[in-house]
Design a protein around this motif. Structure first.
Motif, PDB file in Angstrom:
ATOM      1  N   ALA A 134      -4.167 -75.784 -53.812  1.00  0.00           N
ATOM      2  CA  ALA A 134      -5.419 -76.268 -53.218  1.00  0.00           C
ATOM      3  C   ALA A 134      -5.072 -77.220 -52.077  1.00  0.00           C
ATOM      4  N   PRO A 135      -5.452 -76.916 -50.845  1.00  0.00           N
ATOM      5  CA  PRO A 135      -5.137 -77.811 -49.729  1.00  0.00           C
ATOM      6  C   PRO A 135      -5.952 -79.098 -49.804  1.00  0.00           C
ATOM      7  N   VAL A 136      -5.347 -80.180 -49.318  1.00  0.00           N
ATOM      8  CA  VAL A 136      -5.991 -81.499 -49.347  1.00  0.00           C
ATOM      9  C   VAL A 136      -6.008 -82.074 -47.934  1.00  0.00           C
ATOM     10  N   ARG A 137      -7.178 -82.574 -47.539  1.00  0.00           N
ATOM     11  CA  ARG A 137      -7.305 -83.282 -46.275  1.00  0.00           C
ATOM     12  C   ARG A 137      -7.826 -84.685 -46.579  1.00  0.00           C
ATOM     13  N   LEU A 138      -6.939 -85.668 -46.468  1.00  0.00           N
ATOM     14  CA  LEU A 138      -7.292 -87.058 -46.725  1.00  0.00           C
ATOM     15  C   LEU A 138      -7.834 -87.701 -45.452  1.00  0.00           C
ATOM     16  N   PHE A 139      -8.829 -88.589 -45.618  1.00  0.00           N
ATOM     17  CA  PHE A 139      -9.384 -89.335 -44.499  1.00  0.00           C
ATOM     18  C   PHE A 139      -9.424 -90.814 -44.884  1.00  0.00           C
ATOM     19  N   ALA A 140      -9.048 -91.684 -43.942  1.00  0.00           N
ATOM     20  CA  ALA A 140      -9.035 -93.121 -44.217  1.00  0.00           C
ATOM     21  C   ALA A 140      -9.035 -93.879 -42.897  1.00  0.00           C
ATOM     22  N   ALA A 141      -9.256 -95.203 -42.984  1.00  0.00           N
ATOM     23  CA  ALA A 141      -9.376 -96.034 -41.782  1.00  0.00           C
ATOM     24  C   ALA A 141      -8.404 -97.206 -41.833  1.00  0.00           C
ATOM     25  N   ALA A 142      -7.777 -97.465 -40.692  1.00  0.00           N
ATOM     26  CA  ALA A 142      -6.832 -98.576 -40.603  1.00  0.00           C
ATOM     27  C   ALA A 142      -7.515 -99.927 -40.768  1.00  0.00           C
ATOM     28  N   GLY A 143      -8.798-100.028 -40.382  1.00  0.00           N
ATOM     29  CA  GLY A 143      -9.508-101.301 -40.465  1.00  0.00           C
ATOM     30  C   GLY A 143     -10.234-101.536 -41.777  1.00  0.00           C
ATOM     31  N   ASP A 144     -10.047-100.682 -42.745  1.00  0.00           N
ATOM     32  CA  ASP A 144     -10.764-100.770 -44.017  1.00  0.00           C
ATOM     33  C   ASP A 144     -10.291-101.987 -44.813  1.00  0.00           C
ATOM     34  N   ARG A 145     -11.222-102.905 -45.121  1.00  0.00           N
ATOM     35  CA  ARG A 145     -10.890-104.080 -45.928  1.00  0.00           C
ATOM     36  C   ARG A 145     -11.544-104.020 -47.311  1.00  0.00           C
ATOM     37  N   ASP A 146     -11.933-102.814 -47.710  1.00  0.00           N
ATOM     38  CA  ASP A 146     -12.382-102.577 -49.083  1.00  0.00           C
ATOM     39  C   ASP A 146     -11.378-101.717 -49.834  1.00  0.00           C
ATOM     40  N   VAL A 147     -10.893-100.679 -49.192  1.00  0.00           N
ATOM     41  CA  VAL A 147      -9.858 -99.807 -49.758  1.00  0.00           C
ATOM     42  C   VAL A 147      -8.807 -99.613 -48.675  1.00  0.00           C
TER      43      VAL A 147
END
Length: 403
Positions: A337-350
Motif C-alpha cells: 500500500a503506497p503512503v504519501r505523508l504530508f507535514a509542515a515545518a512550522g507546525d508547533r502542535d505536531v
C-alpha cells in the motif's frame, strides 16, 4: 495553538430522515464486529448547499459539486480489553447514479468534547472533511473513535488498536448501510486523517492489510504524531511545541493511557497541584479543547511534576509500554500500500520530526512512501494545504475524474 475549525450554524435546509434501524433484538442476536445497529440520515445537501457549507469553513468553490447525504451510524466493535461495545461514526454518500463507489476513510484530529465527533457535529472538521470527499464522488466514512459521539465510556486517546478497530468496524457497518441504499462500496479503501487522525490512518492501513473482507489501496496521513517517544514528547518538553498545546496534549495522553496501562499510582504522581485534583474531570468528554486548555497551565513545566517530566524523557515500566505499544503505526504496515505523508515545518502542535521518523520506518520495510513538506505553516494550515494534494492522489488511484 489550541483552536478548532470554525463552528457554523447547521444548514436549515437539511432534512432529517431516519432509515430503518436494525432492531434491538436483531442486534443482540448478531453481536459481531461491524454489525450495523442503527443508521439515520441527518443531513441532505444539494451541490450548491455543499459549496455554501464548505465555503463558510474557507474551502474554495467546487465546480460540479455533488449533493451528499450524511448518515449517523451506530455499530458494534470492541473496547481496549477486546470486550464487545458500541461506537458511532458517520457515512457520507454522494448523490450520484453510480452504483459502485470508491471509498475514503477519514480519521479526525484530536477532540475532547464527544459532541464534536463526526456523527454528532453539524460543523467542524469531523463533518467538513467527509463532505469534502463525498462531494467529489467518494463514499466517505469517519469513525468517532471509542468514547466520542454516542459511544459509551471515556475516549482512549491515541490508543492504536481501538483507533484502527473502530475504523475497520465502521467500514463494515457502512457497507451494510450502503446496500440498503442500493449502493456497493469498493473493498479497497483509501485512508487519510489529520493530527491524531494521521496516527489513526496509519493504524487503519495496517489493520486493513490483515483484514479478510477489506483492503487498503492508498494511505495519506497529514501531520500525524507517529513517534511520541522520540519526536513529540521531546518537543513538548523542550519548548518546540506551543506551550499551551503541549500541556493539553500531555494531560489528555497521560490520563487516557493511565486508564489502559496504569502508568501512575495517583494523579499527584504526575500532575502538580491544583491540576492533580481536576485534570481527570476536565477530560470527561463534556468540554471542548479551548475550555480545557484555558483551565490548564501554559507550559508542561507548570502542569507536571519534575519527577514525571523526567520520566517522559527516560520512560520505564508501564509508561514505556504505553508509549511503545502505540508508537508502532509506521512499523506495522507491510509493503503493498503506497503512503504519501504530508507535514509542515512550522507546525508547533505536531512536529515535522514525527513524519520524518515515519518515513524512515516505512522505507525500512520497503513501503512505497514519500513525505511532502507543505511549508513553514502551522498545524491547521498544513491540513488545508495538504487536502487538495490528497484528493488529487485519491482521484488518480481510483480512476475518478477530477472535479
Amino acid at each position: 495553538m489550541i483552536k478548532n475549525f470554525p463552528r457554523i450554524a447547521a444548514l436549515t435546509c437539511a432534512a432529517l430522515v431516519a432509515t430503518a434501524p436494525v432492531t434491538a433484538a436483531a442486534a443482540a442476536a448478531v453481536p459481531v464486529r461491524g454489525a450495523l445497529m442503527k443508521a439515520e440520515r441527518v443531513v441532505r445537501m444539494t451541490g450548491g448547499e455543499v459549496n455554501a457549507f464548505l465555503g463558510k469553513a474557507g474551502f474554495p468553490s467546487i465546480e460540479n459539486a455533488k449533493g451528499v447525504d450524511v448518515y449517523s451510524v451506530t455499530y458494534r466493535t470492541v473496547d481496549v480489553k477486546g470486550r464487545p461495545t458500541t461506537a458511532t461514526g458517520s457515512l457520507v454518500l454522494p448523490q450520484t447514479s453510480a452504483h459502485e463507489l470508491p471509498v475514503v476513510s477519514y480519521s479526525h484530529g484530536t477532540m475532547a468534547d464527544r459532541r464534536e465527533a463526526p456523527s454528532v457535529t453539524s460543523t467542524g472538521e469531523g463533518r467538513y472533511l467527509p463532505v469534502y470527499f463525498a462531494t467529489h464522488g467518494f463514499a466517505a466514512a469517519a469513525a468517532d473513535y471509542l468514547g466520542l459521539g454516542e459511544g459509551p465510556g471515556a475516549h482512549p486517546y491515541m490508543h492504536t488498536a481501538t483507533e484502527a478497530g473502530a475504523s475497520v468496524d465502521l467500514l463494515k457497518a457502512a457497507r451494510r448501510l450502503a446496500r440498503q441504499q442500493q449502493v456497493t462500496l469498493d473493498k479497497r479503501i483509501m485512508v487519510t486523517g489529520f493530527s491524531q487522525g494521521g496516527h489513526a490512518a496509519m493504524a487503519l492501513g495496517a489493520a486493513l492489510q490483515k483484514d479478510t473482507d477489506l483492503d487498503v489501496s492508498a494511505i495519506a496521513p497529514i501531520s500525524g504524531p507517529f513517534d511520541v517517544e522520540h519526536a513529540e514528547f521531546p518537543a513538548a518538553v523542550d519548548g518546540r511545541l506551543d506551550g499551551r498545546s503541549a500541556a493539553f496534549y500531555l494531560a489528555y495522553w497521560l490520563t487516557s493511557m493511565d486508564r489502559v496501562y496504569d502508568i501512575y499510582q495517583k494523579t499527584s504522581e504526575a500532575f502538580r497541584p491544583p491540576y492533580d485534583a481536576k485534570v481527570t474531570g476536565l477530560l470527561d468528554g463534556s468540554r471542548d479543547l479551548e475550555t480545557i486548555a484555558a483551565a490548564l497551565p501554559s507550559t508542561p513545566d507548570e502542569l507536571l511534576t519534575p519527577a514525571y517530566l523526567g520520566k517522559l524523557g527516560k520512560p520505564t515500566g508501564q509508561l514505556l509500554k504505553a508509549i511503545r505499544e502505540n508508537d508502532t503505526t509506521c512499523r506495522d504496515l507491510r509493503a503493498g500500500a503506497p503512503v504519501r505523508l504530508f507535514a509542515a515545518a512550522g507546525d508547533r502542535d505536531v512536529v515535522l520530526a514525527n513524519s520524518a521518523s515515519c518515513l524512515k520506518d516505512l522505507r525500512a520495510r520497503h513501503v512505497d512512501a514519500t513525505l511532502t513538506e507543505v511549508g513553514d505553516v502551522n498545524h491547521f494550515t498544513s491540513l488545508r494545504l495538504s487536502l487538495p494534494k490528497v484528493l488529487a492522489w485519491f482521484q488518480q488511484r481510483s480512476g475518478t475524474a477530477a472535479g
